[in-house]
Scaffold this active site. Sequence first.
Site, PDB file in Angstrom:
ATOM      1  N   GLU A   1     -43.415   9.553  -4.940  1.00  0.00           N
ATOM      2  CA  GLU A   1     -42.164   9.703  -5.701  1.00  0.00           C
ATOM      3  C   GLU A   1     -41.246  10.729  -5.041  1.00  0.00           C
ATOM      4  O   GLU A   1     -40.019  10.580  -5.065  1.00  0.00           O
ATOM      5  CB  GLU A   1     -42.489  10.106  -7.142  1.00  0.00           C
ATOM      6  CG  GLU A   1     -43.108   8.968  -7.947  1.00  0.00           C
ATOM      7  CD  GLU A   1     -43.620   9.426  -9.311  1.00  0.00           C
ATOM      8  OE1 GLU A   1     -43.630   8.608 -10.243  1.00  0.00           O
ATOM      9  OE2 GLU A   1     -44.025  10.616  -9.428  1.00  0.00           O
TER      10      GLU A   1
ATOM     11  N   HIS B   1       6.764   3.117  -3.878  1.00  0.00           N
ATOM     12  CA  HIS B   1       7.471   1.883  -3.534  1.00  0.00           C
ATOM     13  C   HIS B   1       6.833   0.724  -4.295  1.00  0.00           C
ATOM     14  O   HIS B   1       5.610   0.658  -4.428  1.00  0.00           O
ATOM     15  CB  HIS B   1       7.360   1.640  -2.020  1.00  0.00           C
ATOM     16  CG  HIS B   1       7.912   0.317  -1.571  1.00  0.00           C
ATOM     17  ND1 HIS B   1       9.243   0.005  -1.654  1.00  0.00           N
ATOM     18  CD2 HIS B   1       7.304  -0.781  -1.027  1.00  0.00           C
ATOM     19  CE1 HIS B   1       9.448  -1.209  -1.172  1.00  0.00           C
ATOM     20  NE2 HIS B   1       8.281  -1.716  -0.796  1.00  0.00           N
ATOM     21  N   ASN B   2       7.674  -0.187  -4.802  1.00  0.00           N
ATOM     22  CA  ASN B   2       7.153  -1.329  -5.567  1.00  0.00           C
ATOM     23  C   ASN B   2       6.111  -0.858  -6.586  1.00  0.00           C
ATOM     24  O   ASN B   2       5.003  -1.382  -6.669  1.00  0.00           O
ATOM     25  CB  ASN B   2       6.517  -2.365  -4.636  1.00  0.00           C
ATOM     26  CG  ASN B   2       7.546  -3.131  -3.814  1.00  0.00           C
ATOM     27  OD1 ASN B   2       8.749  -3.030  -4.047  1.00  0.00           O
ATOM     28  ND2 ASN B   2       7.087  -3.893  -2.841  1.00  0.00           N
TER      29      ASN B   2
ATOM     30  N   GLU C   1       9.973   2.913  -8.502  1.00  0.00           N
ATOM     31  CA  GLU C   1      10.919   1.838  -8.199  1.00  0.00           C
ATOM     32  C   GLU C   1      10.804   0.707  -9.220  1.00  0.00           C
ATOM     33  O   GLU C   1       9.710   0.341  -9.638  1.00  0.00           O
ATOM     34  CB  GLU C   1      10.662   1.286  -6.798  1.00  0.00           C
ATOM     35  CG  GLU C   1      11.692   0.238  -6.386  1.00  0.00           C
ATOM     36  CD  GLU C   1      11.475  -0.289  -4.978  1.00  0.00           C
ATOM     37  OE1 GLU C   1      12.449  -0.754  -4.370  1.00  0.00           O
ATOM     38  OE2 GLU C   1      10.321  -0.250  -4.493  1.00  0.00           O
TER      39      GLU C   1
ATOM     40  N   ASP D   1      12.282  -3.191  -9.378  1.00  0.00           N
ATOM     41  CA  ASP D   1      13.022  -4.332  -8.835  1.00  0.00           C
ATOM     42  C   ASP D   1      13.395  -5.219 -10.011  1.00  0.00           C
ATOM     43  O   ASP D   1      12.542  -5.895 -10.590  1.00  0.00           O
ATOM     44  CB  ASP D   1      12.164  -5.109  -7.843  1.00  0.00           C
ATOM     45  CG  ASP D   1      11.971  -4.351  -6.534  1.00  0.00           C
ATOM     46  OD1 ASP D   1      12.559  -3.268  -6.396  1.00  0.00           O
ATOM     47  OD2 ASP D   1      11.225  -4.837  -5.667  1.00  0.00           O
TER      48      ASP D   1
ATOM     49  N   HIS E   1       8.502  -8.556  -7.759  1.00  0.00           N
ATOM     50  CA  HIS E   1       8.931  -8.610  -6.366  1.00  0.00           C
ATOM     51  C   HIS E   1       9.577  -9.969  -6.125  1.00  0.00           C
ATOM     52  O   HIS E   1       8.889 -10.981  -6.000  1.00  0.00           O
ATOM     53  CB  HIS E   1       7.739  -8.388  -5.426  1.00  0.00           C
ATOM     54  CG  HIS E   1       8.140  -7.986  -4.046  1.00  0.00           C
ATOM     55  ND1 HIS E   1       7.645  -8.576  -2.920  1.00  0.00           N
ATOM     56  CD2 HIS E   1       9.007  -7.033  -3.617  1.00  0.00           C
ATOM     57  CE1 HIS E   1       8.188  -8.022  -1.848  1.00  0.00           C
ATOM     58  NE2 HIS E   1       9.011  -7.083  -2.248  1.00  0.00           N
TER      59      HIS E   1
ATOM     60  N   GLU F   1      16.456  -1.409  -8.032  1.00  0.00           N
ATOM     61  CA  GLU F   1      16.938  -2.438  -7.113  1.00  0.00           C
ATOM     62  C   GLU F   1      17.459  -3.553  -8.001  1.00  0.00           C
ATOM     63  O   GLU F   1      16.692  -4.335  -8.573  1.00  0.00           O
ATOM     64  CB  GLU F   1      15.806  -2.926  -6.207  1.00  0.00           C
ATOM     65  CG  GLU F   1      16.287  -3.832  -5.089  1.00  0.00           C
ATOM     66  CD  GLU F   1      15.180  -4.204  -4.125  1.00  0.00           C
ATOM     67  OE1 GLU F   1      14.965  -5.409  -3.913  1.00  0.00           O
ATOM     68  OE2 GLU F   1      14.524  -3.280  -3.599  1.00  0.00           O
TER      69      GLU F   1
END
Length: 819
Positions: A191, A337-338, A367, A369, A382, A416
């Site tokens: 063990e 981003h995105n 962001e 969009d 997107h 955006e």
Amino acid sequence: MPCPRWKRRSGGELESSFRILVSDGGSQERAALRALKKMDLNEDEDVLAMLKGSQFCKIRSLKWQKVRFYRLQEDCMTVWFQRRFRHPKSHHVFSLQHIEAVRQGHQSEGLRRYGGAFPSSCCLTITFKGRCKNLDLAASTEEEAQRWVRGLAKLRARLDAMSQREKLDHWIHGYLHQADSDHDSKMSFKEIKHLLQMVNVTMDDMYAHQLFKECDSSRNEQLEDAEIEEFLRRLLKRPELEEIFYRYSGEDRVLSATELLEFLHDQGEEGATVAQAQHLIRTYELNEKAKQHNLMMLDGFMMFLLSPDGAVLDPTHKDVYQDMNQPLSHYFISSSHNTYLTQSQIGGVSSTEAYIRAFAQGCRCVELDCWEGPDGEPVVYHGHTFTSKILFRDVIQAVRDHAFSLSPYPVILSLENHCGMQQQSTMAHYLRTILGNMLVTETLDGKIPEELPSPEQLKGKVLVKGKKQTVHQKKEALSDPPAEDKENELKLLKVKSFTKRRKSSTHKLEESVLPYIEEEEEGKEEQDEKSEEEEEGEAEAGQYNKQTKKRPQISSRLSDLIVYCCSSHLNAMDLPGIQPQPCRVPSLSERKARKFIKEAGNHFVRHNTDQLCRVYPLGLRMTSANYNPQEMWNGGCQLVALNFQTPGYEMDLNNGRFLVNGKCGYVLKPAFLRQRDTTFDPERPGPPQTTLIIKVLTAQQLPKLNREKPNSIVDPLVRVEIYGVPRDCAQKETNYVLNNGFNPYWGETLQFTLGVPELALVRFVVEDYDITSFNDFVGQFTLPMCSLKQGYRHIHLFSKDGASLSPATLFVHIQIKNQ
């Protein structure tokens, strides 16, 4: 009160579908009580109930809602769950260290959509660090849900408060319990060998058996109680720390406050005093008698070096320590981003949870969009791809509820905008009504600003970044839709039509969308430059060319909300003589920003002293891969936007950059990036001035990469990477150590020369060496060079997803020499 949805299920079906698999209830109970006692939670009713386990309904969709059994494991650091009994081998665990947050009620996108059949009070959501999906659960009663919410909160708080030594003790005893195959609280040599494999170390059989014999004082071929503790003490022995301790303590093997002060001075802490040394003794010494006499023994010294005071990160930089009263343009700002995406930008899922996770990581610029949606509701996704859509309204509600959960400093919403006039007005309505007083709708003093306000002035505020109406646009008629909107709709129809004919594989899907994205990304920059040139020519002629292609129209209601962050264009030819326009924010692709830095470095840096500049990844990055953000920080760009959902060295750099200053998402730029008349050029930084010397000594308790193969032990090596101006970038690595992830020793020195240490990031990486393929990632830690502490330091490692790998550490010695 029982949940009505649970009442509709057959009680007999539940009982027959689930069983609690306990091999030895007495042994597991003892292990659990021992762990709870160490955490001071041995009498807590919530945690004791979690140890017994609960049945929850796991919710993924309206149709996928299945009962699962969840139970806190005996180590009190992991939660185990089992599927239906007909799949007895399918069970899973998750660690409390990987939990980001626990929310009660319909407080997730999944529960709001699919959990309507369950009372809000019976529901809870567990969110995880990295890319793991949320766990949406419904309990049978409100009391049971609250027990788990409270219990998880207590356990996580205690886990955060544990010292590194306590975590190590907890960790090794957890493995000890697993290695005790017959659960008799005794350890045979077989063990013990199993234990060594589990903790990632291969030990020579003769040496291991000798160590076993030395600890087996009862001579019965088994270790128990004090014998096990002695074996663990020897196993966890740190010879390199003992050597340092004895060097300063002398023959009596005890550190006085004066001797500890000498050690601190040698560590580079020249301002340390005897009072500080005495404070460290009172804080970390375990022996009360030694503490009373202001003495530190070996165990206390190890506690000190494993604590935040002995870590590589300067503890004074953990809280907000920088001046927060300078203009926004003087700070690096954590940017996404995105943000809405959880996966790739071609067919990934969009979710409001992605915004919540970004805020939890300190992100301050997200962001959106925005596109035309059905029923007059603008959506975020997107465009021209197969990513899913979420409502603009839901995103703004997530901003309201979570934007300031970690940081009080301002959030920028980068819009955006692809919507028509009517839905733009709807967007403006949601921004005003949902955000209320959070939203900045006018300048702070009602005047045209000569410089941007500071993060301190904008605490708790939300700024909108987007296109603002021009004088001509205000006069134009609003009857005809913009030509660009028509073209975009036509392109979208063509893409959809084309992909219906070619939908046989992901590869073909990417082929169908790639031409548009490539055209859009490359054409956007050309169009930006052309538009500015045309506007300048028309202004000089004193007339407006009606033949010029119309720009997208902007709703006056939305335009009025854009105060400090008006989207604009930036051309290389304008940089040398450009006048400061603090409220104009250009958005540049990584390619264009890189070009500016290389061809007009100093002019670009000067531009970024007064104005914000946003940089985003090329649209050609189909898998939402990231670029190296350091290049953009070198040019003084503040809003360096990355795909937060994609792990990798790029996000490690971003996390390292914003690790300091309270993780508030704002880090003050070096002075030479804030001065209008600066001569700094990242491509020509001047001669090296600083030498960084890192001696890589040892590592401790590195994680096992392949748990399915007990004999698979890592062969670790350490690589140190420097990211800064191009001349400073370098990486060097140690040799690998064969079959030892438990306590490998290197003793190798790596040396670097830097010209601009103020911008540099240092990344420590541990990899598992593989002679036939790429090395496997084990762990990393990244921090700014300016926050690096000298002397003997422990580096606490993180996983690829940013979760703690505690108790895994590196032990190094750091020296910084300035010429």
